[in-house]
Design an enzyme around this catalytic site. Sequence first.
Site, PDB file in Angstrom:
ATOM      1  CB  CYS A 134     -72.877  21.961 102.664  1.00  0.00           C
ATOM      2  SG  CYS A 134     -74.224  22.101 103.856  1.00  0.00           S
ATOM      3  CB  CYS A 137     -72.473  23.796 105.763  1.00  0.00           C
ATOM      4  SG  CYS A 137     -73.346  22.227 105.818  1.00  0.00           S
ATOM      5  CG  ASP A 138     -69.405  25.971 104.037  1.00  0.00           C
ATOM      6  OD1 ASP A 138     -69.243  25.914 105.272  1.00  0.00           O
ATOM      7  OD2 ASP A 138     -68.993  25.089 103.259  1.00  0.00           O
TER       8      ASP A 138
END
Length: 308
Positions: A134, A137-138
């Site tokens: 993701c 997300c990261d």
Amino acid sequence: MSEKADVVIVGGGAAGLTAGLYASRGNRNVVLLDRAMPGGQAATTDTVENYPGFPDVPSGLELMQKFVDHAVKFGTRIETAEAQRLTPGTPDHTVHTSGGDFIAPAVVIACGSSHRKLGIPGEEEYANRGVSYCAPCDGPLFRNRQVLVAGGGDAAIEGALFLANFAESVRVIHRRDELRATKILQSRAFEKENLSIVWDSVATEVIGEQAMTGARVKNVKTGDETVLEADGVFILIGSVPNTQWLKGRLEMDERGYLKIDDACRTNIDGVFAAGEAADAVFRQIVVAAGQGAMAAISAERYIQGLKA
């Protein structure tokens, strides 16, 4: 514990939340089950540029929160529970979950899909220690670092473009000599100075020590192998439907996508499906939402037919 409702919806992404909105607005008792925070994969998307009516480009999280608010406004009740088994019945079906049984004459399966994995050595070992699925997300964790992206479709290039805003360099590993992503995403990728494509190649191993340090990459035409040093690798190669719990109950294709007709009906009366659990082609928020509405309308007609 068991609970009765008019409509049970499994999945809290765009399809499930839209189905909840339509069913609860129709004055039905609706329970929506989601194993985590509702929003689905769409909630992990950095920006959504193509959802009609939102020209200001909300983040996926912002857009899906509006979906949640809208469904809840009309009475959809969201429960955190993971669906584990479906027992068809007449007229009621039972969805067995980690939080008890939910019983209803109409069930909408909108359990979505999960990130596909490469299945190469080191992938599991370095998960959350360099390996990610993701980008939104990261991505911020890799500011001023070198990252790799595996894939060549829309998800991969969209993720690579997002990562290029943080990383020192982004290299996309793609097994072909041309990208599969839409032309507008390709154009943006080719214009990014810190984004490049490693053509005709596949990642064969994630390597490292305490954390990953790079990936072994093989050229599919020459067979040559090289090691690309990197602090992270984002595996963005699509998804697999979250339908394993329905095997032997609902008809699905060889990849696990549920088979539905043009009214979102499955092979079991009173059980409907929508979104990425059934859609292997488009995989768009707007398509999932549309199917969620169709499934809810079909469910309402089915319930009315039981009383006729």
